[in-house]
Enzyme design. Structure first.
Site, PDB file in Angstrom:
ATOM      1  N   TYR A 152       0.823  -1.209   0.000  1.00 34.35           N
ATOM      2  CA  TYR A 152       0.000   0.000   0.000  1.00 34.35           C
ATOM      3  C   TYR A 152       0.865   1.270   0.000  1.00 34.35           C
ATOM      4  CZ  TYR A 152      -2.705   3.908   1.428  1.00 34.35           C
ATOM      5  OH  TYR A 152      -3.232   5.174   1.455  1.00 34.35           O
ATOM      6  N   HIS A 171       2.639  17.964   7.286  1.00 33.71           N
ATOM      7  CA  HIS A 171       1.573  17.303   6.519  1.00 33.71           C
ATOM      8  C   HIS A 171       0.602  18.373   6.016  1.00 33.71           C
ATOM      9  CE1 HIS A 171      -1.657  13.846   6.598  1.00 33.71           C
ATOM     10  NE2 HIS A 171      -1.156  14.030   5.403  1.00 33.71           N
ATOM     11  N   ARG A 208      -7.210   4.898  -4.221  1.00 32.64           N
ATOM     12  CA  ARG A 208      -6.448   6.114  -4.539  1.00 32.64           C
ATOM     13  C   ARG A 208      -6.054   6.199  -6.001  1.00 32.64           C
ATOM     14  NH1 ARG A 208      -4.483   9.534   0.008  1.00 32.64           N
ATOM     15  NH2 ARG A 208      -5.545   8.619   1.780  1.00 32.64           N
TER      16      ARG A 208
END
Ligand code: GTP
Ligand code: SPV
Ligand code: MN
Length: 589
Positions: A199, A228, A373
């Site tokens: 992943y 982030h 995604r």
């Protein structure tokens, strides 16, 4: 391709190959020809599927093991020599022990496969911000994804040959034992080892592992910050340009805010939004005392579900070529992809993210995994800013912290100072999402959206934020937002997405001293009339609801913050002072 002549690099690659025992080692030069050849291998083995060449040119489909669809925080470790240097919020094990454990797992883990050596850069090669790495992997998915998400190939080999420092990244998909998944950082050795996962967040080691965990560690040592955060550029009708960074936890709206489409009313006025970054910012103080940010990535690893022509047309356009889709649903009639809320026309003849036959019209099961995604090149994005390509850093006017909270947190408030803003970031909370393994929808503390990504002791991290503030003569103003407050029917009150511009414009007006505000125990809030709601189906009552600060709710929040803080034996005084002021303010409500 020029050979790698840096013996430190070569010795390390040799040592890793002796341990993992691949059939062959292949260096990635970054050329289209080589990537095409490697892609063909993955298509032949069925590891990846080529999608409709007319509708989605250059696009690939990939599926991970159903148990391996998100970051795994329990199996992510920071291995510093001293435990307190990683703790108390990170998982830790002594490096000697961890290396020994991992060496056993990596022993022969690449047998029968090729080891690809990917030289990559986070940041534009040659700029002050750039950091280099080499990722060794036996996964073609990782090679092709890294070629999208980072800058790879010859220019980095040249830097390595000239003696540049680099992060040693090792990944093996192995799958010898699904229960032995580890994503391990050795910050003191500038090393990352990841095994038994496929992943993205666990295996594209330039991203969260290097750019945030190792990056934050290096940033503290070298006097900069790895965060982030998205980076957004707002161009006003008069041509003024402003830059905003936003830190929201995983799957809480960074990509969507970074690619925001202004509502028609603001478009007509002449507002333009451009995208500099959607997930990670590296920040340094400039000679002028301001804070400058770059996006060290070269692509977007974005959440697919919820992305559509209305919510985020820019993200959708970004994914129409040279993109890898992971764990979404597939339309078998025309070999395209689908995910929840893409459109009202799910495939009847489809395959879900697990690879099972799936009829989107009749099935009650989801077609795409909630954390499915897209991996898309930044250059595909219609709103990508020129500043993304120079990689020299944009001056930040405002930093926005935010979380996903059904109650408690108001739509927006401004902190009273940099130090107070650091407190606000340190006390952030959000409901958990599908981006990480575990229960979804549980409120947890996530300071600066960095709880899964800080590569060192969290109280030292807070201190680093305070110290950075002291280095700036003109620091960004710090705000907090919550797009996710719900009403009695559990529906979002605020329309969100493009309409978030309305809140950003109040913030920018505040930065320029041109907007009013009222002081509350949390910080400065707009009055309902300070948010431009033209063309919105939202009245003053709704805005009051969005901005309300409830005493009892906040008494509970304070208990939560107290409990969260209790694990730290050294919090900066500035944070303690701001927290005391909040407690007094809430009691006086
Ligand atoms: P990571 O890539 O995991 O770091 O996520 P992110 O922070 O970039 O989140 P992203 O923008 O991908 O959004 C995650 C989810 O939140 C998607 O399903 C979006 O549709 C939804 N979302 C984003 N912005 C908003 C908003 O303003 N309002 C509402 N209601 N939902 C939003
Ligand atoms: C996140 O979880 O914050 C992401 C996706 O951006 S991952 O790269 O998997 O971490
Ligand atoms: Mn993220």
């Amino acid at each position: 391709m020029t050979m790698v002549t840096n013996e430190t690099v070569n010795n390390w690659v040799r040592e890793m190959a002796e341990m993992t025992k691949p059939d062959e080692v292949v260096w990635i030069d970054g050329s289209d020809e080589q990537l095409e050849e490697i892609k063909k291998v993955a298509l032949k083995t069925g590891e990846m599927i080529a999608l409709n060449e007319e509708k989605l040119p250059g696009c690939l489909y990939y599926r991970t093991n159903p148990k391996d669809v998100a970051r795994d925080e329990k199996r992510t470790l920071i291995c510093t020599r001293k435990e307190e240097d990683a703790g108390p919020t990170n998982h830790w094990m002594a490096p000697v022990e961890m290396y020994a454990k991992l060496r056993k797992l990596f022993d022969g883990s690449m047998k029968g496969r090729v080891m690809y050596a990917i030289p990559f850069s986070m940041g534009v090669v040659g700029t002050d911000f750039a950091k280099y790495g080499v990722e060794l992997t036996d996964s073609i998915y990782v090679v092709l994804s890294m070629a999208i998400m980072t800058r790879v190939g010859q220019p980095i080999i040249d830097k390595l040959n000239a003696g540049a420092d680099f992060t040693k990244c090792l990944h093996s998909k192995a799958q010898v034992n699904e229960k032995e998944k580890y994503i391990v950082h050795f910050p003191e050795d500038n090393t990352i080892w990841s095994i038994n996962s496929a992943y993205g967040g666990n295996v594209l080691l330039g991203k969260k592992c290097l750019a945030l965990r190792i990056g934050s560690f290096l940033g503290r040592k070298e006097g900069w910050m790895a965060e982030h955060m998205l980076i957004l550029k707002i161009e006003a009708p008069n041509g003024e340009k402003h830059y905003v960074c936003g830190a929201f936890p995983s799957a809480c709206g960074k990509t969507n805010l970074a690619m925001l489409t202004p509502p028609d009313y603001f478009k007509k006025m002449g507002y333009k939004i451009q995208t500099v970054g959607d997930d990670i910012s590296w920040l340094r103080v400039g000679d002028d005392g301001r804070l400058y940010a770059v996006n060290p990535e070269n692509g977007f690893f974005g959440v697919a579900p919820g992305t559509n022509e209305k919510s985020n047309p820019n993200a959708l356009k970004t994914t129409r070529k040279n993109t890898i889709f992971t764990n979404v649903a597939r339309n078998l009639d025309d070999n395209t992809v689908w995910w929840e809320k893409l459109d009202k026309n799910p495939p009847e003849n489809g395959e879900d993210w697990l690879g099972n036959p799936w009829n989107g019209k009749t099935s009650t099961e989801k077609g795409a995994h909630p954390n499915s995604r897209f991996t898309a090149p930044a250059e595909n994005c219609p709103t990508i800013a020129d500043e993304f390509f120079t990689g020299e850093g944009v001056p930040i006017d405002a930093i926005v912290f935010g979380g996903r909270r059904a109650k408690a947190e108001p739509l927006v408030y401004q902190s009273k100072s940099w130090d107070h803003g650091v407190f606000v970031g340190s006390a952030m909370t959000s409901e958990t999402t599908a981006a990480a393994k575990g229960q979804v929808g549980v409120v947890r503390h996530d300071p600066m959206a960095m709880i899964p990504f800080c590569g060192y002791n969290m109280s030292d991290y807070f201190q680093h934020w305070i110290d950075m503030g002291k280095k700036m003569s003109d620091p960004p103003k710090i705000f907090h937002v919550n797009w996710f407050r719900t009403d009695e029917k559990d529906e979002f009150i605020w329309p969100g997405f493009g309409d978030n511009l309305r809140v950003l414009l109040w913030m920018l007006a505040r930065c320029k001293g041109e907007a009013d505000a009222v002081e509350t125990p949390l910080g400065y809030e707009p009055r309902p009339e300070d948010i431009d709601t033209t063309d919105l189906d939202l009245d003053a009552e709704d805005l009051k609801k969005l901005l309300a600060i409830d005493k009892e709710t906040w008494q509970d929040e304070i208990k939560g913050i107290e409990e969260f803080y209790s694990q730290f034996d050294k919090l900066p005084d500035e944070i303690n002072e701001a927290f005391d002021a909040l407690k007094k303010g809430v009691e006086a409500l």
